[in-house]
Design an enzyme around this catalytic site. Structure first.
Site, mmCIF file in Angstrom:
data_model
loop_
_atom_site.group_PDB
_atom_site.id
_atom_site.type_symbol
_atom_site.label_atom_id
_atom_site.label_comp_id
_atom_site.label_asym_id
_atom_site.label_seq_id
_atom_site.Cartn_x
_atom_site.Cartn_y
_atom_site.Cartn_z
ATOM 1 N N GLU A 6 -5.209 5.504 -3.809
ATOM 2 C CA GLU A 6 -4.696 6.672 -3.086
ATOM 3 C C GLU A 6 -3.551 7.350 -3.832
ATOM 4 O O GLU A 6 -2.635 7.868 -3.212
ATOM 5 C CB GLU A 6 -4.227 6.277 -1.679
ATOM 6 N N GLU A 21 -12.527 4.083 2.778
ATOM 7 C CA GLU A 21 -11.794 3.556 3.933
ATOM 8 C C GLU A 21 -12.137 4.354 5.176
ATOM 9 O O GLU A 21 -11.641 5.460 5.365
ATOM 10 C CB GLU A 21 -10.276 3.617 3.723
HETATM 11 C C1 LIG Z 1 -2.654 7.180 3.367
HETATM 12 C C2 LIG Z 1 -2.593 5.828 3.953
HETATM 13 O O1 LIG Z 1 -1.946 5.580 4.949
HETATM 14 N N1 LIG Z 1 -3.294 4.932 3.310
HETATM 15 C C3 LIG Z 1 -3.868 3.837 3.938
HETATM 16 C C4 LIG Z 1 -5.185 4.099 4.402
HETATM 17 O O2 LIG Z 1 -5.435 3.261 5.478
HETATM 18 C C5 LIG Z 1 -4.776 2.049 5.568
HETATM 19 C C6 LIG Z 1 -4.022 2.148 6.798
HETATM 20 O O3 LIG Z 1 -4.315 1.057 7.516
HETATM 21 C C7 LIG Z 1 -3.859 1.674 4.402
HETATM 22 O O4 LIG Z 1 -3.850 0.386 4.093
HETATM 23 C C8 LIG Z 1 -4.221 2.531 3.289
HETATM 24 O O5 LIG Z 1 -3.791 2.191 2.079
#
Ligand SMILES: CC(=O)N[C@H]1CO[C@H](CO)[C@@H](O)[C@@H]1O
Ligand SMILES: *[C@@H]1O[C@H](CO)[C@@H](O)[C@H](O)[C@H]1NC(C)=O
Ligand SMILES: *[C@@H]1O[C@H](CO)[C@@H](O)[C@H](O)[C@H]1NC(C)=O
Ligand SMILES: *[C@@H]1O[C@H](CO)[C@@H](O)[C@H](O)[C@H]1NC(C)=O
Ligand SMILES: *[C@@H]1O[C@H](CO)[C@@H](O)[C@H](O)[C@H]1NC(C)=O
Ligand SMILES: *[C@@H]1O[C@H](CO)[C@@H](O)[C@H](O)[C@H]1NC(C)=O
Length: 837
Positions: free
Chosen positions: A185, A254
């Site tokens: 990310e 995700e």
């Molecule tokens: C943008 C962000 O919050 N990233 C997260 C995406 O979802 C889970 C939240 O549970 C995180 O672990 C990610 O890295």
């Protein structure tokens, strides 16, 4: 010499090629604009995240088997750098950190694996997975074009890749791993890093490619991912996502099945209807690989939670709950969807696509391959159901739902029609003992005397500036003492009747002491920054000792430059005197005093009072004079393990904040006394229709987010076990008890034409509380018969079919339940509530 060298490298080249292709079982993984191809065939891949350190090796086979039974093809995990390399170049791959064993368990189950090496993980994991020693290296800048960081990142990435290669775990070697990920990310945070961020990103791609793993690399949330990195989507919904290259498939790394919890927060919940809708929309719009984040969330054991303030439970409202039980109906409703999607694999990955707009947010997408057509019809309207006529038949598509049709005629599945039972979990008290009364406690104070009374030699070093906490402790403990001496002579202008201590604090929790006496405690709420201002009435002429204990509750894990977030007491720290006669305020800034530092607490970090050795060797006081609501106190008890095989929890009701240990193993931090706010738990907001986010449907207003803590069976012995609690704020252990979690009952609501399966998940069905075929109303626990009802008594039919069995299945039809009258246009349903033994 030259020739010799060339010969040598030629030979090496041949050996490399041989070693990549030697296995007859090698799987070739490639991609095109439609899908990931396995040995040249396009595939639909349904994957789920299970993070290995959030459960135990003993739980892994069952979790992975349930994932497979739930219709998954792959298991995805991050790699947690700070668990594996807690001290630079000292590694841990044992127990819950046994990555290789986890991957082999996935392989043994016949599933694929997706390995997100990162090594930045986010994941609500302490410091996003970065070891704190990394932050403390001279000249380092994390996640940017910085040589010190990149060398360390490459060193760790290479170590993991080599370990995995040595075990032949990449698909190219015949192993289960079909995809790997570098970084994580970064696209969400890259802008503030400027050009250096972009250079770093390009370096990540090159470094990854040079690892030569033989399977594609992913970069999630990275629209500018350099080729050949595949950029992918994360989010609540991903149907509008388009990858940055027409020759890569649409991948969702995700899909958030729920959300995490935090101390002082509410419990989030995402409906099964909405998760299924998001998945169906993704596949309707050409997606071919998606991963549930999380499929099993699990537990943040020890001090692994990120945050600040992420709770110990990482249940995530995932299809498998924290303990590994099915979270019904989410698990079953998604399983049915997976089966339908797999049955359409050829159409979805090779078929011709035709989209038809049917108006009012209703679209039909057909996938035609050879003679077979499969269709998705979505209704994106958030309140109005749609009725369409197909082949002379009327079909209702409820608002915010997707129907999937075989031959574009027969509805196989609708995301809003849940035919899976809702399991009701019961907590059963420990049948081996009469808890809580049977637990007998002993206790010890945490010895803070030498810190608060300024004994010589208690500190580790001194400094004339206020230091950031991580830089001092390397995060080896939550706790850091800041101690100083202040000499106040007789004529100091500060003297007044109203003297106070003020601390500008960036820590999470502060306990302040003056001359051995506590002056107050405070913790951050909302913002991780607070101003401490407490009256002090025991300053004395001469030397005064000020001792401040700063505590962290999980280090930040997300955001641009999150690693630079300072934590601790950086000041200013002042004594303030207010004169009552003329309102004059005199301050004395202590920030540049000489401060003495000591990392950790005596009992917790030096003597390890929770450890098996200390628990028996050291003297603990018996229950007669056991203090209640005393800060900095240790409690200890022994218990027999609850009978059976169901998951064990310890209910820590009555305790305040601290850390709990079973047989020397930390089961995590606890914090019951920080209650959630009272507003926002409007159950009407839990209507599945309309865009979801983590604030939409929350529970547990005004309560503690977590009172139950998982004690994995593998932590327990058959005979005597020890529970040790370190209590920081003050609590009462007499209510503490052990319980098992099992299915106590189940409810189901199934439409005519479906087959309903009812199960007590390993126990027997002992009774039917309610059953009605027709148009019953109400919800689980409060069902009522409607006006329309089948001619046969539904309760009698279900009693015969189900009671005394572990599970049963019944066709929901008039043939079984008799003709129903007065039903009008409404589709008939069966509502049932069973009781488990
Ligand atoms: C943008 C962000 O919050 N990233 C997260 C995406 O979802 C889970 C939240 O549970 C995180 O672990 C990610 O890295
Ligand atoms: C990592 O660095 C150490 C030196 O600190 C070195 O010995 C080791 O070979 C490196 N590992 C890799 C895989 O580069
Ligand atoms: C839903 O449909 C109704 C009736 O056609 C329309 O008035 C409304 O604007 C639609 N709402 C959404 C959010 O699509
Ligand atoms: C379908 O619905 C329309 C409009 O409500 C109705 O007129 C028609 O009779 C229905 N057809 C069938 C086959 O039920
Ligand atoms: C933290 O690490 C540094 C070296 O990086 C070391 O000098 C120091 O002693 C460590 N502190 C603690 C409390 O472990
Ligand atoms: C208190 O600390 C915060 C965060 O470090 C800082 O921004 C602020 O300026 C400080 N306040 C004072 C009065 O120094």
């Amino acid at each position: 010499m030259k020739n010799h060298n060339m010969m040598f490298s030629l030979l090496l080249g041949i050996i490399t090629i041989l070693s990549v292709t030697h296995s007859t079982f090698a799987t070739e993984v490639s991609q095109d604009g439609r899908a990931i191809l396995i040995n040249g065939e396009r595939k639909i891949i349904l994957s789920g995240s299970i993070h290995y350190p959030r459960s135990t090796p003993e739980m892994w086979p069952d979790l992975i088997k349930k994932s497979k039974d739930g219709g998954l093809d792959a298991i995805e995990t991050y790699v947690f750098w700070n668990s594996h390399e807690p001290v630079r170049r000292q590694y841990d791959f044992t127990g819950r950190n046994n990555l290789i064993r986890f991957l082999k368990t996935v392989q043994d189950a016949g599933l694929y694996a997706i390995l997100r090496i990162g090594p930045y993980a986010c994941a609500e994991w302490n410091y996003g997975g970065f070891p704190v020693w990394l932050h403390n290296m001279p000249g380092i800048e994390l996640r940017t074009n910085n040589k010190v960081f990149m060398d360390e990142m490459q060193n760790f990435t290479t170590l993991i890749v080599d370990m995995v290669k040595n075990e032949n775990l990449f698909a190219s070697q015949g192993g289960p791993i079909i995809l790997a990920q570098i970084e994580n990310e970064y696209g969400n945070v890259m802008a503030p890093y400027g050009d250096a961020g972009k250079e770093y990103l390009n370096w990540c791609a090159k470094m990854a490619v040079a690892q030569n793993i033989g399977v594609p690399w992913l970069m999630c949330q990275q629209s500018d991912a350099p080729q050949p990195m595949i950029n992918t989507c994360n989010g609540w919904y991903c149907h509008d996502f388009t990858p940055n290259n027409p020759n890569v498939p649409k991948i969702w790394t995700e899909n958030w099945t729920g959300w995490f919890k935090a101390w002082g927060g509410k419990r989030p919940y995402r409906t099964s209807e909405d998760v299924a809708y998001a998945v169906a929309r993704f596949f309707q719009t050409g997606g071919t690989l998606q991963n549930y984040y999380m499929y099993h969330g699990g537990t943040n054991f020890g001090r692994t939670t990120g945050g600040p303030y992420i709770s110990t439970s990482y249940d995530y409202d995932a299809p498998l709950d924290e303990y590994g039980n099915l979270n019904q109906p989410k698990y079953g409703h998604l399983k049915q969807l997976h089966d339908v999607l797999h049955s359409m694999e050829k159409e979805l990955t090779y078929g011709d696509i035709l989209k038809t707009d049917l108006g009012n947010s209703v679209t039909m997408t057909s996938y035609k391959y050879q003679d077979i057509s499969s269709c998705f019809i979505n209704n994106d309207n958030t309140s109005v159901d749609a009725t369409i006529t197909l082949d002379g038949q009327n079909l209702t598509i409820p608002a915010w739902s997707v129907s999937i049709l075989h031959d574009c005629k027969h509805e196989l599945y609708n995301t809003a029609k849940v035919n899976t039972q809702t399991s009701l979990k019961a907590r059963i008290s420990n049948e081996a003992e009469q808890e809580p009364t049977s637990l007998s406690w002993s206790w010890r104070p945490e010895l803070i005397g030498s810190y608060v009374k300024g004994d010589v030699g208690v500190g580790e070093f001194t400094s004339d500036v206020l230091l950031e906490q991580k830089s001092v402790t390397n995060d080896t403990s939550d706790y850091l003492w800041y101690m100083t001496n202040v000499n106040l002579d007789e004529n100091d202008p500060i003297w007044s009747d109203d003297m106070s201590l003020q601390v500008n604090s960036s820590t999470h929790v502060l306990h302040a002491y003056v001359n051995g006496k506590e002056v107050g405690s405070q913790y951050a709420q909302g913002h991780y920054h607070f101003f401490f201002d407490q009256k002090v009435n025991n300053f004395k002429k001469g030397n005064n000792i000020i001792s401040l204990l700063s505590a962290t509750v999980g280090l930040q894990n997300y955001g641009p430059f999150f690693d630079k977030t300072q934590v601790g007491l950086m000041g200013p720290i002042k004594i303030v005197g207010k004169k009552s006669n003329n309102n004059e305020v005199v301050t004395k800034d202590l920030s540049s005093q000489t401060w003495t530092y000591a990392t950790g607490l005596q009992g917790l970090d030096n003597h390890k009072l929770y450890s098996e050795e200390s628990v028996n060797a050291l003297k603990w006081k018996d229950e007669r004079n056991m203090p209640i609501n005393r800060k900095m106190t240790w409690y200890k008890t022994t218990f027999e393990p609850p009978l059976g095989t169901e998951p064990v929890i310890v209910d820590l009701s009555g305790m305040g904040k601290g850390e709990a240990f079973v047989n020397g193993i930390s089961i995590g931090r606890f914090w019951q006394t920080y209650l959630a706010g009272n507003d926002g738990c409007d159950l009407k907001a839990c209507d599945y229709r309309g865009q979801y986010d983590n604030n939409k449907c929350v529970f547990n207003c005004g309560k503690s987010v977590q009172t139950e803590y998982h004690v994995p069976r593998s932590f327990l012995r058959d005979d005597v076990n020890t529970l040790v609690l370190f209590e920081e704020f003050g609590g009462n252990p007499t209510q503490v008890s052990f319980k098992t979690v099992r299915t106590g009952g189940a409810c189901a609501n199934a439409y005519e034409g479906k087959t309903i399966e009812l199960s007590c998940e390993g126990r027997y069905i002992s009774g039917i509380n309610f059953a009605s075929f027709g148009n019953p109303t109400g919800s689980c626990g409060s069902f009522e018969k409607g006006l329309c009802e089948g001619a046969n008594d539904a309760k009698t039919i279900l009693t015969k079919a189900c009671v005394g069995k572990e599970s049963c299945s019944v066709d929901v039809s008039e043939k079984v339940f008799g003709a129903a009258s007065n039903c009008g246009d409404e589709s008939k349903r069966l509502a049932v509530e069973i009781v488990c033994q």
